[in-house]
Motif scaffolding. Structure first.
Motif, PDB file in Angstrom:
ATOM      1  N   GLN A   1       0.801  -1.218   0.000  1.00  0.00           N
ATOM      2  CA  GLN A   1       0.000   0.000   0.000  1.00  0.00           C
ATOM      3  C   GLN A   1       0.838   1.273   0.000  1.00  0.00           C
ATOM      4  O   GLN A   1       0.374   2.324  -0.453  1.00  0.00           O
TER       5      GLN A   1
ATOM      6  N   VAL B   1      -6.046  -0.881   7.329  1.00  0.00           N
ATOM      7  CA  VAL B   1      -6.537  -0.158   6.148  1.00  0.00           C
ATOM      8  C   VAL B   1      -6.672   1.331   6.451  1.00  0.00           C
ATOM      9  O   VAL B   1      -6.295   2.184   5.632  1.00  0.00           O
ATOM     10  N   ARG B   2      -7.191   1.644   7.627  1.00  0.00           N
ATOM     11  CA  ARG B   2      -7.359   3.053   7.993  1.00  0.00           C
ATOM     12  C   ARG B   2      -6.027   3.781   8.084  1.00  0.00           C
ATOM     13  O   ARG B   2      -5.893   4.931   7.636  1.00  0.00           O
TER      14      ARG B   2
ATOM     15  N   THR C   1      -3.253   3.153   6.425  1.00  0.00           N
ATOM     16  CA  THR C   1      -2.714   3.404   5.084  1.00  0.00           C
ATOM     17  C   THR C   1      -3.521   4.487   4.359  1.00  0.00           C
ATOM     18  O   THR C   1      -2.936   5.330   3.662  1.00  0.00           O
ATOM     19  N   GLU C   2      -4.837   4.490   4.532  1.00  0.00           N
ATOM     20  CA  GLU C   2      -5.669   5.487   3.849  1.00  0.00           C
ATOM     21  C   GLU C   2      -5.388   6.889   4.392  1.00  0.00           C
ATOM     22  O   GLU C   2      -5.287   7.858   3.618  1.00  0.00           O
TER      23      GLU C   2
ATOM     24  N   LYS D   1      -1.953   8.051   3.162  1.00  0.00           N
ATOM     25  CA  LYS D   1      -2.035   8.471   1.748  1.00  0.00           C
ATOM     26  C   LYS D   1      -2.661   9.863   1.622  1.00  0.00           C
ATOM     27  O   LYS D   1      -2.210  10.695   0.835  1.00  0.00           O
TER      28      LYS D   1
END
Length: 372
Positions: A262, A361-362, A364-365, A368
Motif C-alpha cells: 500500500q 486499512v485506515r 494506510t488510507e 495516503k
C-alpha cells in the motif's frame, strides 16, 4: 473514531489458563514451575542449551556485561543507533562504548566499520539487531575469533528471526531477549539470557538473585548482584505466548506485506521503507518503519496521524547525541551521519499483533491522504 495505538498485544491462547493456575496454586513469585519450563522451552526454540529468565531486557544486558567481567577501562564496540539500554549497561559497568554507524539499507550496525574500532582494550562486540532484519553476523563472528573477543547478542526484537537459517539469539557468548509488550512474545515486562556455556549460565543465575551463595549461609554475600528475577506469573504468560510464535510471525508478515504494497508509492517521493529481505534473512517486521526525506516532512506526517488518533513512534536516538552521555564527556566530536539521518527522519506505524485489518486499512488510507 477509536484510537489506533502503535502497539496492541495479542492474548488468544493459554494465557488466562496458565495465569489462573498460578493464582490457584499460589505460585506467583520468582519461585514456581513455569519459570524453569519457560527457560527450557524458549532456549530450545532459539537453540542455546541454557536459558536464564530475568525481569526485563535491560536487566539481561546488565547481567551479561557483568558475567563477562567487562569492567572499568574495557571497551565494547556497539551501534550508535539503538535504544539506550546496551550503552547504559556498558557505562554503568565502568566500561566505554565504542560506536559504529548504521548500514543505510538494513538500519543495523555497519559491520565493515567494526574492525577499525578494535583496540587492545576491546573486550566485546555488542550486536543489536534492529527493527526486523538481523545484523550480518558472519563478519562479526570472524572478528571475534580473530581478536579473541566476546559477543553479546541483543536479540530483544528478534523473536523467531533467523540469520542464514540459524535463529538470532544463538550467536552470542551471551544473548539477550526482551518480553516487553511490543515484542512478538510478551510477559508484560521480562527478559531472557541464553548461552551454551554452563558456567556462564550459573553465573547469570547468581547475578539475577542478589548473588546469594548456592552452598553458603543464605544471607551472607561475597559480591553484589541484582534482584532481577522473573515471576512465575510472567513466565506463565510467556509460555502461552511462545506456543503461538509461528502464528504471531505470520501476522507480522501479513502486516508488513500490506504496508509494503500500500505504501510502495512513497519510495518515488524519496521515502525509505524497510528492506523486505537481504541475502541472509527475510524481514520479520517487528515494527514497520519509514524514513522520511527530511525532519519537517516526518513531523507533518506524525502530527497528521496523531490528529486522526493513529499512534506512531520515533526511531531510536543516537547514543553519541544522548545528553546524559555528552554530560559524562563521552563521544566528543563524534559524528555518524547515517544513524543521525535515521534518528531524525524515521518513525514507525502501528505494527502490533493485535492490529485489526480495518485498522491497518485506515492507517494506510490516512497516510495516503496526508501525503497527497
Amino acid at each position: 473514531m477509536n484510537p489506533i495505538p502503535v502497539n496492541t498485544p495479542l492474548f488468544n491462547g493459554n494465557e488466562l489458563k496458565y495465569l489462573t493456575e498460578c493464582i490457584e496454586t499460589g505460585w506467583i513469585s520468582s519461585e514456581g514451575p513455569f519459570i524453569a519450563k519457560f527457560e527450557k522451552e524458549f532456549s530450545q526454540y532459539i537453540g542455546p542449551k541454557y536459558g536464564v529468565a530475568v525481569s526485563n531486557g535491560s536487566a539481561a544486558l546488565d547481567i551479561a556485561v557483568k558475567a563477562l567481567n567487562i569492567c572499568t577501562g574495557d571497551e565494547v564496540i556497539m551501534p550508535t543507533f539503538t535504544i539506550i539500554s546496551p550503552a547504559q549497561s556498558v557505562v554503568t559497568a565502568g566500561a566505554v562504548p565504542v560506536l559504529v554507524d548504521s548500514d543505510p539499507i538494513t538500519w543495523n550496525m555497519d559491520v565493515l566499520q567494526v574492525e577499525a574500532k578494535i583496540t587492545p582494550r576491546t573486550k566485546a562486540i555488542l550486536v543489536v539487531h534492529i527493527y526486523g532484519l538481523p545484523v550480518d553476523m558472519d563478519p562479526i563472528l570472524q572478528l571475534a575469533k580473530k581478536y579473541q573477543l566476546k559477543i553479546i547478542e541483543d536479540a530483544a526484537e528478534m523473536h523467531g528471526q533467523t540469520y542464514n537459517g540459524q535463529k538470532c539469539g544463538s550467536f552470542g557468548d551471551l544473548s539477550i531477549f526482551s518480553f516487553y509488550p511490543n515484542k512478538h512474545i510478551t510477559t508484560g515486562e521480562g527478559g531472557m539470557i541464553l548461552t551454551n556455556d554452563l558456567a556462564l549460565a550459573e553465573r547469570c543465575r547468581k547475578l539475577r538473585n542478589l548473588c546469594f551463595e548456592p552452598n553458603g549461609p543464605r544471607f551472607v554475600h561475597h559480591e553484589l548482584g541484582w534482584n532481577y528475577r522473573m515471576t512465575n506469573l510472567q513466565a506463565a504468560l510467556g509460555l502461552a505466548q511462545l506456543e503461538q510464535i509461528d502464528h504471531f510471525l505470520t501476522i507480522k508478515k501479513d502486516i508488513g506485506n500490506t504496508y509494503q504494497t500500500q505504501l510502495s508509492f512513497l519510495t518515488e517521493l524519496g521515502f525509505r521503507l524497510p528492506k523486505p529481505s537481504t541475502a541472509f534473512a527475510h524481514n520479520i517486521n517487528w515494527v514497520f518503519g519509514i524514513v522520511a526525506p527530511g525532519i519537517k516532512i516526518k513531523e507533518k506526517i506524525v502530527e497528521g496521524l496523531a490528529k486522526e488518533k493513529i499512534g506512531t513512534r520515533p526511531f531510536f536516538w543516537c547514543m553519541h547525541q544522548q545528553p546524559v552521555f555528552q554530560n559524562m564527556g563521552l563521544f566528543k566530536n563524534e559524528s555518524y551521519p547515517v544513524a543521525e539521518e535515521l534518528a531524525n527522519n524515521g518513525f514507525y506505524l502501528p505494527s502490533g499483533l493485535g492490529l485489526k485489518q480495518e485498522e491497518l486499512v485506515r492507517v494506510t488510507e490516512v497516510l495516503k491522504a496526508i501525503i497527497s
